[in-house]
Motif scaffolding. Sequence first.
Motif, PDB file in Angstrom:
ATOM      1  N   TYR A 155     -24.826 -45.966 -21.937  1.00  0.00           N
ATOM      2  CA  TYR A 155     -25.965 -45.052 -21.827  1.00  0.00           C
ATOM      3  C   TYR A 155     -27.129 -45.514 -22.692  1.00  0.00           C
ATOM      4  O   TYR A 155     -27.002 -45.726 -23.894  1.00  0.00           O
ATOM      5  N   GLU A 156     -28.264 -45.655 -22.035  1.00  0.00           N
ATOM      6  CA  GLU A 156     -29.495 -46.101 -22.713  1.00  0.00           C
ATOM      7  C   GLU A 156     -30.584 -45.199 -22.167  1.00  0.00           C
ATOM      8  O   GLU A 156     -30.826 -45.196 -20.942  1.00  0.00           O
TER       9      GLU A 156
ATOM     10  N   LEU B  89     -25.455 -54.574 -25.410  1.00  0.00           N
ATOM     11  CA  LEU B  89     -26.881 -54.573 -25.741  1.00  0.00           C
ATOM     12  C   LEU B  89     -27.273 -53.217 -26.315  1.00  0.00           C
ATOM     13  O   LEU B  89     -28.100 -53.117 -27.214  1.00  0.00           O
TER      14      LEU B  89
ATOM     15  N   PHE C  64     -38.193 -50.789 -18.410  1.00  0.00           N
ATOM     16  CA  PHE C  64     -38.012 -49.355 -18.648  1.00  0.00           C
ATOM     17  C   PHE C  64     -38.205 -48.997 -20.125  1.00  0.00           C
ATOM     18  O   PHE C  64     -38.635 -47.896 -20.452  1.00  0.00           O
TER      19      PHE C  64
ATOM     20  N   VAL D 102     -22.464 -56.442 -20.002  1.00  0.00           N
ATOM     21  CA  VAL D 102     -23.224 -56.714 -21.230  1.00  0.00           C
ATOM     22  C   VAL D 102     -23.951 -55.445 -21.713  1.00  0.00           C
ATOM     23  O   VAL D 102     -24.330 -55.338 -22.878  1.00  0.00           O
TER      24      VAL D 102
ATOM     25  N   THR E 179     -19.310 -56.559 -12.878  1.00  0.00           N
ATOM     26  CA  THR E 179     -20.519 -57.237 -13.348  1.00  0.00           C
ATOM     27  C   THR E 179     -20.263 -57.730 -14.786  1.00  0.00           C
ATOM     28  O   THR E 179     -19.109 -57.796 -15.213  1.00  0.00           O
ATOM     29  N   SER E 180     -21.310 -58.054 -15.518  1.00  0.00           N
ATOM     30  CA  SER E 180     -21.056 -58.766 -16.793  1.00  0.00           C
ATOM     31  C   SER E 180     -20.643 -57.856 -17.953  1.00  0.00           C
ATOM     32  O   SER E 180     -20.193 -58.343 -18.984  1.00  0.00           O
TER      33      SER E 180
ATOM     34  N   PHE F 209     -17.738 -46.126 -17.108  1.00  0.00           N
ATOM     35  CA  PHE F 209     -18.569 -47.138 -16.453  1.00  0.00           C
ATOM     36  C   PHE F 209     -18.670 -46.803 -14.966  1.00  0.00           C
ATOM     37  O   PHE F 209     -17.757 -46.198 -14.404  1.00  0.00           O
ATOM     38  N   MET F 210     -19.775 -47.165 -14.352  1.00  0.00           N
ATOM     39  CA  MET F 210     -19.869 -47.112 -12.888  1.00  0.00           C
ATOM     40  C   MET F 210     -20.710 -48.296 -12.444  1.00  0.00           C
ATOM     41  O   MET F 210     -21.694 -48.652 -13.108  1.00  0.00           O
TER      42      MET F 210
ATOM     43  N   ALA G 282     -26.436 -41.070  -7.386  1.00  0.00           N
ATOM     44  CA  ALA G 282     -27.672 -40.431  -7.864  1.00  0.00           C
ATOM     45  C   ALA G 282     -28.495 -39.941  -6.677  1.00  0.00           C
ATOM     46  O   ALA G 282     -29.018 -38.823  -6.671  1.00  0.00           O
TER      47      ALA G 282
ATOM     48  N   TYR H 173     -23.244 -64.092  -9.637  1.00  0.00           N
ATOM     49  CA  TYR H 173     -23.873 -62.779  -9.744  1.00  0.00           C
ATOM     50  C   TYR H 173     -24.662 -62.411  -8.485  1.00  0.00           C
ATOM     51  O   TYR H 173     -24.519 -61.308  -7.947  1.00  0.00           O
TER      52      TYR H 173
ATOM     53  N   GLU I 160     -32.624 -58.704 -14.033  1.00  0.00           N
ATOM     54  CA  GLU I 160     -32.000 -57.426 -14.408  1.00  0.00           C
ATOM     55  C   GLU I 160     -32.241 -57.137 -15.890  1.00  0.00           C
ATOM     56  O   GLU I 160     -32.528 -56.015 -16.282  1.00  0.00           O
ATOM     57  N   LEU I 161     -32.130 -58.190 -16.702  1.00  0.00           N
ATOM     58  CA  LEU I 161     -32.390 -57.999 -18.138  1.00  0.00           C
ATOM     59  C   LEU I 161     -33.861 -57.615 -18.368  1.00  0.00           C
ATOM     60  O   LEU I 161     -34.186 -56.884 -19.309  1.00  0.00           O
TER      61      LEU I 161
HETATM   62  P1  FAD Z   1     -25.023 -56.383 -15.083  1.00  0.00           P
HETATM   63  O1  FAD Z   1     -25.140 -56.168 -13.614  1.00  0.00           O
HETATM   64  O2  FAD Z   1     -24.146 -57.454 -15.562  1.00  0.00           O
HETATM   65  O3  FAD Z   1     -26.535 -56.580 -15.583  1.00  0.00           O
HETATM   66  C1  FAD Z   1     -26.852 -57.126 -16.849  1.00  0.00           C
HETATM   67  C2  FAD Z   1     -27.775 -56.232 -17.595  1.00  0.00           C
HETATM   68  O4  FAD Z   1     -29.046 -56.143 -16.954  1.00  0.00           O
HETATM   69  C3  FAD Z   1     -27.336 -54.802 -17.751  1.00  0.00           C
HETATM   70  O5  FAD Z   1     -26.377 -54.655 -18.743  1.00  0.00           O
HETATM   71  C4  FAD Z   1     -28.654 -54.122 -18.117  1.00  0.00           C
HETATM   72  O6  FAD Z   1     -28.985 -54.352 -19.458  1.00  0.00           O
HETATM   73  C5  FAD Z   1     -29.634 -54.865 -17.231  1.00  0.00           C
HETATM   74  N1  FAD Z   1     -29.798 -54.127 -15.976  1.00  0.00           N
HETATM   75  C6  FAD Z   1     -29.154 -54.326 -14.813  1.00  0.00           C
HETATM   76  N2  FAD Z   1     -29.603 -53.468 -13.871  1.00  0.00           N
HETATM   77  C7  FAD Z   1     -30.537 -52.701 -14.481  1.00  0.00           C
HETATM   78  C8  FAD Z   1     -31.369 -51.642 -14.043  1.00  0.00           C
HETATM   79  N3  FAD Z   1     -31.342 -51.195 -12.792  1.00  0.00           N
HETATM   80  N4  FAD Z   1     -32.178 -51.066 -14.940  1.00  0.00           N
HETATM   81  C9  FAD Z   1     -32.232 -51.497 -16.218  1.00  0.00           C
HETATM   82  N5  FAD Z   1     -31.489 -52.508 -16.690  1.00  0.00           N
HETATM   83  C10 FAD Z   1     -30.654 -53.103 -15.822  1.00  0.00           C
HETATM   84  N6  FAD Z   1     -28.227 -49.202 -17.442  1.00  0.00           N
HETATM   85  C11 FAD Z   1     -28.049 -49.017 -18.759  1.00  0.00           C
HETATM   86  O7  FAD Z   1     -28.009 -50.000 -19.519  1.00  0.00           O
HETATM   87  N7  FAD Z   1     -27.923 -47.768 -19.300  1.00  0.00           N
HETATM   88  C12 FAD Z   1     -27.988 -46.638 -18.517  1.00  0.00           C
HETATM   89  O8  FAD Z   1     -27.868 -45.526 -19.040  1.00  0.00           O
HETATM   90  C13 FAD Z   1     -28.137 -46.810 -17.116  1.00  0.00           C
HETATM   91  N8  FAD Z   1     -28.185 -45.737 -16.280  1.00  0.00           N
HETATM   92  C14 FAD Z   1     -28.361 -45.931 -14.934  1.00  0.00           C
HETATM   93  C15 FAD Z   1     -28.473 -44.816 -14.092  1.00  0.00           C
HETATM   94  C16 FAD Z   1     -28.657 -44.989 -12.722  1.00  0.00           C
HETATM   95  C17 FAD Z   1     -28.794 -43.772 -11.831  1.00  0.00           C
HETATM   96  C18 FAD Z   1     -28.734 -46.286 -12.184  1.00  0.00           C
HETATM   97  C19 FAD Z   1     -28.948 -46.484 -10.708  1.00  0.00           C
HETATM   98  C20 FAD Z   1     -28.647 -47.384 -12.996  1.00  0.00           C
HETATM   99  C21 FAD Z   1     -28.481 -47.232 -14.386  1.00  0.00           C
HETATM  100  N9  FAD Z   1     -28.410 -48.356 -15.243  1.00  0.00           N
HETATM  101  C22 FAD Z   1     -28.262 -48.148 -16.593  1.00  0.00           C
HETATM  102  C23 FAD Z   1     -28.639 -49.726 -14.741  1.00  0.00           C
HETATM  103  C24 FAD Z   1     -27.370 -50.505 -14.328  1.00  0.00           C
HETATM  104  O9  FAD Z   1     -26.592 -49.727 -13.463  1.00  0.00           O
HETATM  105  C25 FAD Z   1     -26.532 -50.911 -15.542  1.00  0.00           C
HETATM  106  O10 FAD Z   1     -27.338 -51.580 -16.479  1.00  0.00           O
HETATM  107  C26 FAD Z   1     -25.400 -51.840 -15.162  1.00  0.00           C
HETATM  108  O11 FAD Z   1     -24.621 -51.300 -14.140  1.00  0.00           O
HETATM  109  C27 FAD Z   1     -24.529 -52.074 -16.402  1.00  0.00           C
HETATM  110  O12 FAD Z   1     -23.459 -52.924 -16.105  1.00  0.00           O
HETATM  111  P2  FAD Z   1     -23.450 -54.444 -16.575  1.00  0.00           P
HETATM  112  O13 FAD Z   1     -23.815 -54.524 -18.001  1.00  0.00           O
HETATM  113  O14 FAD Z   1     -22.164 -55.022 -16.115  1.00  0.00           O
HETATM  114  O15 FAD Z   1     -24.690 -54.963 -15.729  1.00  0.00           O
END
Ligand code: FAD
Length: 430
Positions: free
Chosen positions: A348-349, A226, A257, A222, A219-220, A313-314, A323, A208, A250-251
């Motif tokens: 979306y959270e 969640l 938030f 997850v 990424t994961s 997803f992005m 953004a 990671y 990250e969690l």
């Molecule tokens: P991984 O990279 O595998 O991370 C694991 C988990 O850590 C994520 O699922 C999330 O729960 C948490 N996490 C990671 N980065 C962040 C972060 N910056 N802020 C808060 N938690 C984080 N995350 C959301 O869950 N919902 C949203 O609506 C959301 N909107 C976003 C909008 C913008 C403009 C940006 C820059 C980020 C946003 N994120 C959001 C944070 C992050 O982009 C996503 O959590 C992540 O990309 C989800 O993919 P993953 O589960 O594979 O994450």
Amino acid sequence: MDIAIFWFRRDLRLEDNKALYHALNCGLPVLCVFIFDTEIIEELPAYDARVTFIYNRLEDINNVLEKHGSNLKVMKGKPMACWQQLQNEYQIKQVFINKDYEPYARHRDKELKHQLLQKNTTLHTFKDHVIFEESEIVKDNDTPYLVFTPFMKKWKSKLSNNDLQSYHSENGTNYLQVQLPFPSLQEIGFTPSEIKVPEFRPSNILNYEDTRNLPIYDTSFVGVHLRFGTLSIRSIVSSISTSDTVYLNELIWREFFMQILFHFPASVNNNFKKKYDGIKWRNNHQEFKLWSQGKTGYPIVDAGMRQLNETGFMHNRVRMIVASFLCKHLLIDWRWGEAYFAKKLLDYELSSNNGNWQWVAGTGCDAAPYFRIFNPEEQTKKFDKNLQYIKRWVTDLNTSTYPAPIVDHKFARIRALETYKAGIAKYAPQ
Ligand code: FAD
């Protein structure tokens, strides 16, 4: 017959579900309920991928309940009206829910408590969605943290095995014996979505730290699990090794938030920092449309938006870039971008979306400084130097159909700096 009800909301799983565990051990037969809340779903398009995902999970849950001689009661309507119906139909003695910290949900649950009390029914609420909730992680003077790093340190110092305990109930016999119809997705008003929700990929946590900023690597995934509680946060935190500190952080951002939203619900619609209220957003509709369609002429921005539109997803790095481009290059209010993400993101959270948009816009509690303006080209060189990610999503790159940049980077940068500066000066108390 006296019964207990367990209400599924953002905890769509039978395993390691705290409120469900307590319901099954309360001594009464338990009816499991899910309500498609019309206040929420009426806003969504018929093919919304999240509704399909929820529906499929409910079907799985119903199949398991059926093995225990029970069924999930699926309802559609305004929550309090559905509860009225349940109260007319059953002799409910106790109700079990896991807490939801969003302003809408808190208000709804308060109403429910009141409505249940009229008939002497007790509402039991549990922390399940987070490791630490509400005011569990606060400063020594009991005020909420506004900066991530000290919050994260306190979070880690407080974590004990008790916080990670799992709640597995063998008590399947305690479900209420019923035979209830399970509605089709169409009956709820939706059609199956083409977009599939990705499974959680624990193996992506292994590298990671090295790969998380490179959008070509997944990424994961997850987040979506969640969000809807298809996985328990306790099981995720327990399963990661102590060396996965970047992932754990990250969690913890997620919980940071959440507590911000809990303590400052007004930040849903307002700049967290008032001094940014004077920014004169341009809010150009045509430019917003081009941004949302992935037609800005900036390949990394367009790749991100197209990934979002096609998959729900992005990648996080690209979320930051698109953004920043919207708020700074186009000077469009972060609330517009936030609302667009809310419509499209599977994960979306409210708290994370709002917190991160405000972080990028510079208006948030622990935000990036406003003068930090991502240069899309530099970001591409750093994080997608072989254009692998861009080419995956922007298939018309280098063809005549691909648009020219809608704004010049240098010009946009200076315009953003001047606009932010002027906005802050305007708001500054005299
Ligand atoms: P991984 O990279 O595998 O991370 C694991 C988990 O850590 C994520 O699922 C999330 O729960 C948490 N996490 C990671 N980065 C962040 C972060 N910056 N802020 C808060 N938690 C984080 N995350 C959301 O869950 N919902 C949203 O609506 C959301 N909107 C976003 C909008 C913008 C403009 C940006 C820059 C980020 C946003 N994120 C959001 C944070 C992050 O982009 C996503 O959590 C992540 O990309 C989800 O993919 P993953 O589960 O594979 O994450």
